[in-house]
Design a protein around this motif. Structure first.
Motif, PDB file in Angstrom:
ATOM      1  N   PRO A   1       0.820  -1.214   0.000  1.00  0.00           N
ATOM      2  CA  PRO A   1       0.000   0.000   0.000  1.00  0.00           C
ATOM      3  C   PRO A   1       0.854   1.266   0.000  1.00  0.00           C
ATOM      4  O   PRO A   1       2.056   1.220   0.295  1.00  0.00           O
ATOM      5  CB  PRO A   1      -0.811  -0.130   1.292  1.00  0.00           C
ATOM      6  CG  PRO A   1      -0.017  -1.027   2.159  1.00  0.00           C
ATOM      7  CD  PRO A   1       0.733  -1.949   1.255  1.00  0.00           C
TER       8      PRO A   1
ATOM      9  N   HIS B   1      -0.549   5.211   4.431  1.00  0.00           N
ATOM     10  CA  HIS B   1      -1.217   4.305   5.368  1.00  0.00           C
ATOM     11  C   HIS B   1      -0.315   3.918   6.552  1.00  0.00           C
ATOM     12  O   HIS B   1      -0.785   3.272   7.484  1.00  0.00           O
ATOM     13  CB  HIS B   1      -1.665   3.024   4.646  1.00  0.00           C
ATOM     14  CG  HIS B   1      -2.730   3.251   3.630  1.00  0.00           C
ATOM     15  ND1 HIS B   1      -4.056   3.451   3.959  1.00  0.00           N
ATOM     16  CD2 HIS B   1      -2.664   3.326   2.276  1.00  0.00           C
ATOM     17  CE1 HIS B   1      -4.756   3.624   2.867  1.00  0.00           C
ATOM     18  NE2 HIS B   1      -3.945   3.554   1.817  1.00  0.00           N
TER      19      HIS B   1
ATOM     20  N   SER C   1      -7.996   6.240   4.223  1.00  0.00           N
ATOM     21  CA  SER C   1      -9.045   5.634   3.397  1.00  0.00           C
ATOM     22  C   SER C   1      -8.392   4.764   2.330  1.00  0.00           C
ATOM     23  O   SER C   1      -7.418   5.169   1.684  1.00  0.00           O
ATOM     24  CB  SER C   1      -9.912   6.717   2.759  1.00  0.00           C
ATOM     25  OG  SER C   1      -9.112   7.650   2.059  1.00  0.00           O
ATOM     26  N   TYR C   2      -8.946   3.565   2.149  1.00  0.00           N
ATOM     27  CA  TYR C   2      -8.308   2.570   1.267  1.00  0.00           C
ATOM     28  C   TYR C   2      -9.262   2.183   0.145  1.00  0.00           C
ATOM     29  O   TYR C   2     -10.426   1.851   0.384  1.00  0.00           O
ATOM     30  CB  TYR C   2      -7.911   1.330   2.065  1.00  0.00           C
ATOM     31  CG  TYR C   2      -7.243   0.261   1.229  1.00  0.00           C
ATOM     32  CD1 TYR C   2      -5.963   0.469   0.722  1.00  0.00           C
ATOM     33  CD2 TYR C   2      -7.885  -0.930   0.943  1.00  0.00           C
ATOM     34  CE1 TYR C   2      -5.337  -0.497  -0.059  1.00  0.00           C
ATOM     35  CE2 TYR C   2      -7.271  -1.903   0.177  1.00  0.00           C
ATOM     36  CZ  TYR C   2      -6.002  -1.678  -0.322  1.00  0.00           C
ATOM     37  OH  TYR C   2      -5.395  -2.635  -1.093  1.00  0.00           O
ATOM     38  N   TYR C   3      -8.752   2.221  -1.069  1.00  0.00           N
ATOM     39  CA  TYR C   3      -9.540   1.893  -2.256  1.00  0.00           C
ATOM     40  C   TYR C   3      -8.971   0.608  -2.853  1.00  0.00           C
ATOM     41  O   TYR C   3      -7.980   0.643  -3.587  1.00  0.00           O
ATOM     42  CB  TYR C   3      -9.477   3.029  -3.273  1.00  0.00           C
ATOM     43  CG  TYR C   3      -9.985   4.351  -2.746  1.00  0.00           C
ATOM     44  CD1 TYR C   3     -11.294   4.751  -2.980  1.00  0.00           C
ATOM     45  CD2 TYR C   3      -9.161   5.185  -1.991  1.00  0.00           C
ATOM     46  CE1 TYR C   3     -11.773   5.960  -2.485  1.00  0.00           C
ATOM     47  CE2 TYR C   3      -9.630   6.394  -1.489  1.00  0.00           C
ATOM     48  CZ  TYR C   3     -10.934   6.773  -1.740  1.00  0.00           C
ATOM     49  OH  TYR C   3     -11.403   7.964  -1.241  1.00  0.00           O
ATOM     50  N   SER C   4      -9.609  -0.515  -2.507  1.00  0.00           N
ATOM     51  CA  SER C   4      -9.113  -1.788  -3.033  1.00  0.00           C
ATOM     52  C   SER C   4      -9.548  -2.000  -4.475  1.00  0.00           C
ATOM     53  O   SER C   4      -8.898  -2.689  -5.243  1.00  0.00           O
ATOM     54  CB  SER C   4      -9.610  -2.951  -2.168  1.00  0.00           C
ATOM     55  OG  SER C   4     -11.021  -2.963  -2.126  1.00  0.00           O
TER      56      SER C   4
ATOM     57  N   PRO D   1     -14.339   5.169  -0.358  1.00  0.00           N
ATOM     58  CA  PRO D   1     -13.358   4.123  -0.016  1.00  0.00           C
ATOM     59  C   PRO D   1     -14.038   2.795   0.272  1.00  0.00           C
ATOM     60  O   PRO D   1     -15.229   2.747   0.622  1.00  0.00           O
ATOM     61  CB  PRO D   1     -12.679   4.678   1.235  1.00  0.00           C
ATOM     62  CG  PRO D   1     -13.692   5.589   1.846  1.00  0.00           C
ATOM     63  CD  PRO D   1     -14.447   6.194   0.692  1.00  0.00           C
TER      64      PRO D   1
ATOM     65  N   TYR E   1     -10.920   1.427   5.665  1.00  0.00           N
ATOM     66  CA  TYR E   1      -9.849   2.275   6.181  1.00  0.00           C
ATOM     67  C   TYR E   1      -8.717   1.360   6.624  1.00  0.00           C
ATOM     68  O   TYR E   1      -8.950   0.338   7.281  1.00  0.00           O
ATOM     69  CB  TYR E   1     -10.345   3.129   7.351  1.00  0.00           C
ATOM     70  CG  TYR E   1     -11.419   4.110   6.944  1.00  0.00           C
ATOM     71  CD1 TYR E   1     -11.096   5.379   6.461  1.00  0.00           C
ATOM     72  CD2 TYR E   1     -12.763   3.764   7.027  1.00  0.00           C
ATOM     73  CE1 TYR E   1     -12.086   6.275   6.081  1.00  0.00           C
ATOM     74  CE2 TYR E   1     -13.754   4.646   6.639  1.00  0.00           C
ATOM     75  CZ  TYR E   1     -13.416   5.904   6.164  1.00  0.00           C
ATOM     76  OH  TYR E   1     -14.392   6.783   5.775  1.00  0.00           O
ATOM     77  N   LEU E   2      -7.489   1.741   6.250  1.00  0.00           N
ATOM     78  CA  LEU E   2      -6.338   0.883   6.518  1.00  0.00           C
ATOM     79  C   LEU E   2      -5.244   1.688   7.208  1.00  0.00           C
ATOM     80  O   LEU E   2      -4.834   2.749   6.723  1.00  0.00           O
ATOM     81  CB  LEU E   2      -5.790   0.292   5.216  1.00  0.00           C
ATOM     82  CG  LEU E   2      -4.472  -0.492   5.327  1.00  0.00           C
ATOM     83  CD1 LEU E   2      -4.658  -1.739   6.190  1.00  0.00           C
ATOM     84  CD2 LEU E   2      -3.953  -0.864   3.933  1.00  0.00           C
TER      85      LEU E   2
END
Length: 336
Positions: free
Chosen positions: A226, A230, A262-265, A273, A276-277
């Motif tokens: 990532p 993060h 905020s995490y966008y896989s 998002p 959250y990571l």
């Protein structure tokens, strides 16, 4: 002489038949009384058990957020059916008290009512069984985000974070950060639990709240790198964001959750998002000072967002920088 013997035998047989008939009539009366007795006993037990279920449904709605208080309507409906049956039995007894004064058509109607009441009684047993089934189903399908009341009337809230929170409770292994001395110890323990097909659960609690954090961990290495935003790095008990030189401020955690963590896989059109990571990292020999407080502040800031997304926290080691091997000196060819 033969006539006298016949009459005597006939009288004796008639007396025996009368006795048998009286016994049958007595059994008939006792049977009718026993029907009412067992009917009352069954419905007394159904009443009592249904009242216990009402208390159980109410308790579930108070202790578990996923169970609505409106679920108590289910045993209340069953209670209404039991009351209707009791009322019909009362009307039957009132009718029986004046049965000799009733006309034939009303007696026939009363017989039909008794038949319907018997069916209602069967329905009440079935409905109570359904209420029990629904109760047991909900009991085993509740989440563990509970609000519990302890003996000193202090309300304790339970909150959980991470995808593994939905795993089976018997696989969850509780961990206290304060029980470890070095950062490498807790990283090793998390990986050990995960590789043993169990679920590590870090517990952080105070007087009013218990936070259960389920770290993001994989037993087998996966390709996952990532972005630096993060990362939160701990050095000497202080948190630094994205390898920065300035110490991270806990007052800015809500903003950082929205902008940095905020995490966008997967890409999406709404720009929302997926989760959250936060990746906590430190060297193996670093002490764990400050980590528990940071997680407590982070989860509190996450709760303030009022979101249904997951907060995933991973514990990684700082990979020491290995310098490249020295270049071999270039040997120049000598002119002969």
């Amino acid at each position: 002489m033969e006539v006298d013997d016949f009459e005597e035998k006939y009288a004796k047989d008639t007396e025996e038949i009368d006795e048998i008939f009286k016994d049958l009539k007595r059994s008939e009366r006792e049977g009718a009384q026993n029907i009412l007795k067992y009917f009352d006993r069954i419905h007394d037990k159904l009443f009592t058990f249904n009242n216990i279920l009402i208390a159980g449904y109410f308790a579930l709605s108070q202790f578990f957020e996923s169970f609505s208080v409106y679920g108590i309507i289910i045993p209340l409906i069953n209670l209404a059916l039991l009351i209707i049956i009791e009322y019909r039995m009362m009307e039957k007894s009132r009718f029986d008290a004046q049965v000799t004064k009733k006309p034939k058509d009303e007696i026939d109607q009363n017989g039909s009512k008794i038949s319907r009441t018997t069916r209602y009684s069967l329905y009440s047993i079935i409905s109570t069984s359904i209420v029990v089934g629904v109760f047991i189903f909900n009991l085993f399908n509740l989440d563990s985000k509970a609000v519990q009341v302890v003996n000193n009337n202090t309300t304790i809230q339970y909150s959980e974070y991470g995808y593994a929170q939905n795993g089976k409770d018997n696989l969850k292994v509780s961990l206290l950060i304060s029980s470890f001395n070095k950062y490498g110890e807790i990283v090793d323990r998390i990986r050990q639990i995960t590789c043993n097909d169990s679920i590590p659960k870090i517990v952080i609690k105070n007087r009013t709240i218990v936070r259960n954090i389920f770290p993001a961990e994989n037993c087998e290495p996966i390709k996952f790198d990532p972005r630096g935003k993060h990362y939160v790095t701990f050095v000497d008990g202080k948190a630094y964001h994205n390898n920065g030189s300035k110490e991270l401020s806990v007052d800015s955690l809500e903003r950082m959750l929205l902008n940095d963590f905020s995490y966008y896989s997967t890409p999406n059109l709404t720009n929302e998002p997926n989760s959250y990571l936060v990746i906590i990292e430190s060297k193996r020999n670093e002490k764990i000072i400050g980590i528990e407080k940071f997680i407590s502040e982070l989860t509190g800031a996450f709760d303030n967002l009022k979101t249904n997304l997951n907060l995933n926290i991973a514990f990684w080691e700082v990979v020491p920088h290995i310098p490249p091997p020295p270049e071999k000196p270039i040997e120049l060819e000598k002119d002969e």
